[in-house]
Scaffold this motif. Structure first.
Motif, PDB file in Angstrom:
ATOM      1  N   GLU A   1      49.247 -54.329  57.209  1.00  0.00           N
ATOM      2  CA  GLU A   1      48.660 -53.239  57.285  1.00  0.00           C
ATOM      3  C   GLU A   1      47.671 -53.250  55.974  1.00  0.00           C
ATOM      4  O   GLU A   1      48.392 -53.316  54.909  1.00  0.00           O
ATOM      5  CB  GLU A   1      49.115 -52.189  57.690  1.00  0.00           C
TER       6      GLU A   1
ATOM      7  N   LYS B   1      45.252 -51.026  53.095  1.00  0.00           N
ATOM      8  CA  LYS B   1      44.948 -49.760  52.599  1.00  0.00           C
ATOM      9  C   LYS B   1      43.823 -49.167  53.337  1.00  0.00           C
ATOM     10  O   LYS B   1      42.861 -49.982  53.391  1.00  0.00           O
ATOM     11  CB  LYS B   1      45.185 -49.538  51.207  1.00  0.00           C
ATOM     12  N   LYS B   2      43.805 -47.830  53.875  1.00  0.00           N
ATOM     13  CA  LYS B   2      42.708 -47.134  54.081  1.00  0.00           C
ATOM     14  C   LYS B   2      41.899 -46.766  52.804  1.00  0.00           C
ATOM     15  O   LYS B   2      42.525 -46.778  51.916  1.00  0.00           O
ATOM     16  CB  LYS B   2      43.191 -46.202  54.919  1.00  0.00           C
TER      17      LYS B   2
ATOM     18  N   ASP C   1      43.666 -44.216  50.707  1.00  0.00           N
ATOM     19  CA  ASP C   1      44.874 -44.725  50.179  1.00  0.00           C
ATOM     20  C   ASP C   1      44.695 -45.426  48.612  1.00  0.00           C
ATOM     21  O   ASP C   1      45.420 -45.589  47.838  1.00  0.00           O
ATOM     22  CB  ASP C   1      45.603 -45.684  51.001  1.00  0.00           C
TER      23      ASP C   1
END
Length: 216
Positions: A207, A209-210, A213
Protein backbone atom coordinates in the motif's frame (compact mmCIF):
# COMPACT_ATOMS: atom_id res chain seq x y z
CA UNK A 1 74.86 -28.37 7.93
CA UNK A 2 74.26 -28.79 4.22
CA UNK A 3 73.59 -25.90 1.87
CA UNK A 4 69.95 -26.91 1.58
CA UNK A 5 69.54 -27.07 5.38
CA UNK A 6 71.15 -23.64 5.75
CA UNK A 7 68.74 -22.27 3.16
CA UNK A 8 65.77 -23.73 5.06
CA UNK A 9 66.91 -22.25 8.40
CA UNK A 10 67.44 -18.84 6.81
CA UNK A 11 64.01 -19.02 5.22
CA UNK A 12 62.33 -19.97 8.50
CA UNK A 13 63.88 -16.98 10.27
CA UNK A 14 62.66 -14.70 7.52
CA UNK A 15 59.13 -16.14 7.69
CA UNK A 16 58.71 -14.78 11.21
CA UNK A 17 59.33 -11.18 10.15
CA UNK A 18 57.26 -11.59 6.99
CA UNK A 19 54.40 -13.14 8.95
CA UNK A 20 54.29 -10.27 11.45
CA UNK A 21 54.25 -7.67 8.67
CA UNK A 22 51.66 -9.37 6.47
CA UNK A 23 49.44 -10.78 9.24
CA UNK A 24 47.00 -7.80 9.32
CA UNK A 25 46.68 -7.92 5.52
CA UNK A 26 46.10 -11.68 5.56
CA UNK A 27 43.45 -11.34 8.28
CA UNK A 28 41.62 -8.67 6.26
CA UNK A 29 41.61 -11.01 3.26
CA UNK A 30 40.34 -13.97 5.28
CA UNK A 31 37.67 -11.90 7.05
CA UNK A 32 36.28 -10.24 3.91
CA UNK A 33 36.18 -13.53 2.01
CA UNK A 34 34.53 -15.37 4.90
CA UNK A 35 32.08 -12.51 5.47
CA UNK A 36 30.99 -12.35 1.83
CA UNK A 37 30.69 -16.13 1.42
CA UNK A 38 28.69 -16.37 4.65
CA UNK A 39 26.33 -13.64 3.44
CA UNK A 40 25.91 -15.39 0.09
CA UNK A 41 25.04 -18.61 1.90
CA UNK A 42 22.59 -16.89 4.27
CA UNK A 43 20.99 -14.87 1.47
CA UNK A 44 20.23 -18.06 -0.44
CA UNK A 45 18.48 -19.49 2.62
CA UNK A 46 15.96 -16.62 2.54
CA UNK A 47 14.25 -18.16 -0.49
CA UNK A 48 11.74 -20.05 1.65
CA UNK A 49 11.15 -17.37 4.29
CA UNK A 50 7.53 -16.51 5.05
CA UNK A 51 6.06 -13.43 3.37
CA UNK A 52 3.93 -11.21 5.60
CA UNK A 53 2.66 -7.61 5.34
CA UNK A 54 4.42 -4.93 7.37
CA UNK A 55 3.73 -1.30 8.17
CA UNK A 56 6.55 1.19 7.67
CA UNK A 57 7.13 2.87 11.03
CA UNK A 58 9.94 5.23 10.06
CA UNK A 59 12.50 5.67 7.33
CA UNK A 60 15.41 7.99 6.61
CA UNK A 61 18.39 8.24 4.31
CA UNK A 62 21.59 8.64 6.30
CA UNK A 63 24.49 10.47 4.71
CA UNK A 64 27.99 10.25 6.13
CA UNK A 65 30.18 12.99 4.71
CA UNK A 66 33.69 11.91 3.75
CA UNK A 67 36.22 13.96 5.73
CA UNK A 68 38.75 13.46 2.91
CA UNK A 69 36.54 15.26 0.43
CA UNK A 70 35.11 12.14 -1.22
CA UNK A 71 31.52 11.45 -2.19
CA UNK A 72 30.51 10.18 1.25
CA UNK A 73 28.24 7.21 1.92
CA UNK A 74 24.48 6.76 1.94
CA UNK A 75 22.53 4.18 3.90
CA UNK A 76 18.79 3.60 4.23
CA UNK A 77 17.58 3.22 7.82
CA UNK A 78 14.09 1.82 8.27
CA UNK A 79 11.79 0.41 10.90
CA UNK A 80 8.75 -1.71 10.08
CA UNK A 81 6.16 -3.54 12.16
CA UNK A 82 4.78 -6.97 11.35
CA UNK A 83 2.81 -9.64 13.16
CA UNK A 84 3.37 -13.35 13.52
CA UNK A 85 0.32 -14.81 15.22
CA UNK A 86 -0.70 -12.37 17.93
CA UNK A 87 2.81 -11.06 18.52
CA UNK A 88 4.09 -7.86 16.93
CA UNK A 89 7.71 -7.42 15.90
CA UNK A 90 9.78 -4.42 14.85
CA UNK A 91 12.24 -5.09 12.05
CA UNK A 92 15.08 -2.95 10.75
CA UNK A 93 16.95 -5.16 8.29
CA UNK A 94 16.64 -4.41 4.57
CA UNK A 95 18.58 -7.40 3.25
CA UNK A 96 21.24 -9.89 4.28
CA UNK A 97 24.60 -8.10 4.22
CA UNK A 98 23.15 -4.71 3.27
CA UNK A 99 25.41 -1.79 4.16
CA UNK A 100 25.93 1.81 3.16
CA UNK A 101 27.90 3.05 0.19
CA UNK A 102 27.99 5.69 -2.49
CA UNK A 103 26.03 5.58 -5.70
CA UNK A 104 22.43 5.63 -6.80
CA UNK A 105 21.37 2.33 -5.22
CA UNK A 106 20.62 3.72 -1.77
CA UNK A 107 18.77 6.75 -3.10
CA UNK A 108 16.65 4.45 -5.28
CA UNK A 109 15.87 2.21 -2.29
CA UNK A 110 14.91 5.21 -0.20
CA UNK A 111 12.68 6.65 -2.93
CA UNK A 112 10.80 3.35 -3.24
CA UNK A 113 10.36 2.85 0.51
CA UNK A 114 9.68 6.49 1.35
CA UNK A 115 6.40 6.38 -0.56
CA UNK A 116 5.30 3.04 0.89
CA UNK A 117 2.86 2.73 3.77
CA UNK A 118 2.79 -1.07 3.81
CA UNK A 119 5.32 -3.46 2.32
CA UNK A 120 5.89 -7.19 2.13
CA UNK A 121 8.66 -8.54 4.34
CA UNK A 122 10.09 -12.03 4.62
CA UNK A 123 10.35 -13.63 8.05
CA UNK A 124 12.74 -16.36 9.12
CA UNK A 125 10.52 -19.37 9.97
CA UNK A 126 13.04 -20.43 12.62
CA UNK A 127 13.26 -16.97 14.23
CA UNK A 128 10.23 -14.70 13.93
CA UNK A 129 12.23 -11.70 15.16
CA UNK A 130 14.38 -11.79 11.99
CA UNK A 131 12.90 -10.30 8.84
CA UNK A 132 14.13 -8.70 5.63
CA UNK A 133 12.58 -6.65 2.86
CA UNK A 134 14.69 -7.95 -0.03
CA UNK A 135 15.59 -11.60 -0.52
CA UNK A 136 18.70 -12.95 -2.22
CA UNK A 137 22.05 -11.41 -3.12
CA UNK A 138 22.47 -7.64 -3.23
CA UNK A 139 25.14 -5.16 -4.30
CA UNK A 140 26.67 -4.91 -0.82
CA UNK A 141 27.47 -8.64 -0.84
CA UNK A 142 28.84 -8.54 -4.39
CA UNK A 143 30.98 -5.50 -3.60
CA UNK A 144 32.65 -7.12 -0.59
CA UNK A 145 33.27 -10.34 -2.55
CA UNK A 146 34.90 -8.51 -5.47
CA UNK A 147 37.03 -6.45 -3.09
CA UNK A 148 38.06 -9.63 -1.24
CA UNK A 149 39.16 -11.35 -4.45
CA UNK A 150 41.21 -8.29 -5.44
CA UNK A 151 42.75 -7.99 -1.98
CA UNK A 152 43.64 -11.68 -1.72
CA UNK A 153 45.17 -11.68 -5.20
CA UNK A 154 47.47 -8.86 -4.06
CA UNK A 155 48.51 -10.76 -0.92
CA UNK A 156 49.09 -13.93 -2.95
CA UNK A 157 51.20 -12.06 -5.50
CA UNK A 158 53.40 -10.76 -2.66
CA UNK A 159 53.69 -13.95 -0.62
CA UNK A 160 53.81 -16.88 -3.04
CA UNK A 161 57.37 -16.13 -4.31
CA UNK A 162 58.63 -16.05 -0.72
CA UNK A 163 57.34 -19.52 0.09
CA UNK A 164 58.53 -21.35 -3.01
CA UNK A 165 61.07 -24.11 -2.55
CA UNK A 166 64.66 -23.46 -3.48
CA UNK A 167 65.13 -23.70 -7.22
CA UNK A 168 61.41 -23.42 -7.97
CA UNK A 169 60.62 -20.97 -10.74
CA UNK A 170 58.15 -18.14 -10.39
CA UNK A 171 57.12 -16.43 -13.60
CA UNK A 172 56.73 -12.83 -12.49
CA UNK A 173 55.49 -11.74 -15.90
CA UNK A 174 52.53 -14.12 -16.03
CA UNK A 175 51.76 -13.62 -12.34
CA UNK A 176 51.67 -9.85 -12.83
CA UNK A 177 49.42 -10.20 -15.88
CA UNK A 178 47.00 -12.36 -13.88
CA UNK A 179 47.13 -9.88 -10.99
CA UNK A 180 46.51 -6.93 -13.34
CA UNK A 181 43.58 -8.68 -15.03
CA UNK A 182 41.95 -9.39 -11.65
CA UNK A 183 42.33 -5.79 -10.50
CA UNK A 184 41.22 -4.16 -13.75
CA UNK A 185 38.20 -6.48 -13.86
CA UNK A 186 37.49 -5.80 -10.19
CA UNK A 187 37.55 -2.03 -10.62
CA UNK A 188 35.32 -2.34 -13.68
CA UNK A 189 32.78 -4.44 -11.79
CA UNK A 190 32.83 -2.16 -8.75
CA UNK A 191 32.45 1.13 -10.58
CA UNK A 192 30.31 0.19 -13.56
CA UNK A 193 26.68 -0.90 -13.82
CA UNK A 194 27.55 -4.20 -15.51
CA UNK A 195 26.58 -6.38 -12.53
CA UNK A 196 24.49 -3.93 -10.55
CA UNK A 197 21.46 -5.48 -8.89
CA UNK A 198 18.44 -3.17 -8.85
CA UNK A 199 17.29 -4.13 -5.38
CA UNK A 200 14.55 -1.50 -5.37
CA UNK A 201 12.72 -3.52 -8.02
CA UNK A 202 12.49 -6.44 -5.58
CA UNK A 203 10.57 -4.41 -2.99
CA UNK A 204 6.88 -5.35 -2.84
CA UNK A 205 4.76 -2.33 -1.95
CA UNK A 206 1.42 -3.48 -0.53
CA UNK A 207 0.00 0.00 0.00
CA UNK A 208 1.39 3.37 -1.01
CA UNK A 209 1.06 6.51 1.04
CA UNK A 210 -1.77 8.86 0.21
CA UNK A 211 -0.98 12.50 -0.43
CA UNK A 212 -2.37 13.35 3.01
CA UNK A 213 0.09 10.88 4.58
CA UNK A 214 3.14 12.64 3.18
CA UNK A 215 4.79 15.86 4.17
CA UNK A 216 4.30 17.34 0.73
Amino acid sequence: MTENETWIVTKMKGYGCIGVFFLPFILVGIWTLGYSLNNIYNSQKTGDWTKVPATVAHIKLDYDNDSDGGDGTYEVKIGYKYKIGNKEFLGHKIAIGYSGGNGKEHVALFSKLENAKKIAVFVNPDDSSEAIIIKGINNSIVGVLVFSIMWNSFISFCLIPLFLKKGAKFNVKYAFIAFAVIWVTGFYLLFSDSIKIHSEDKIEVVESKKISDTDV
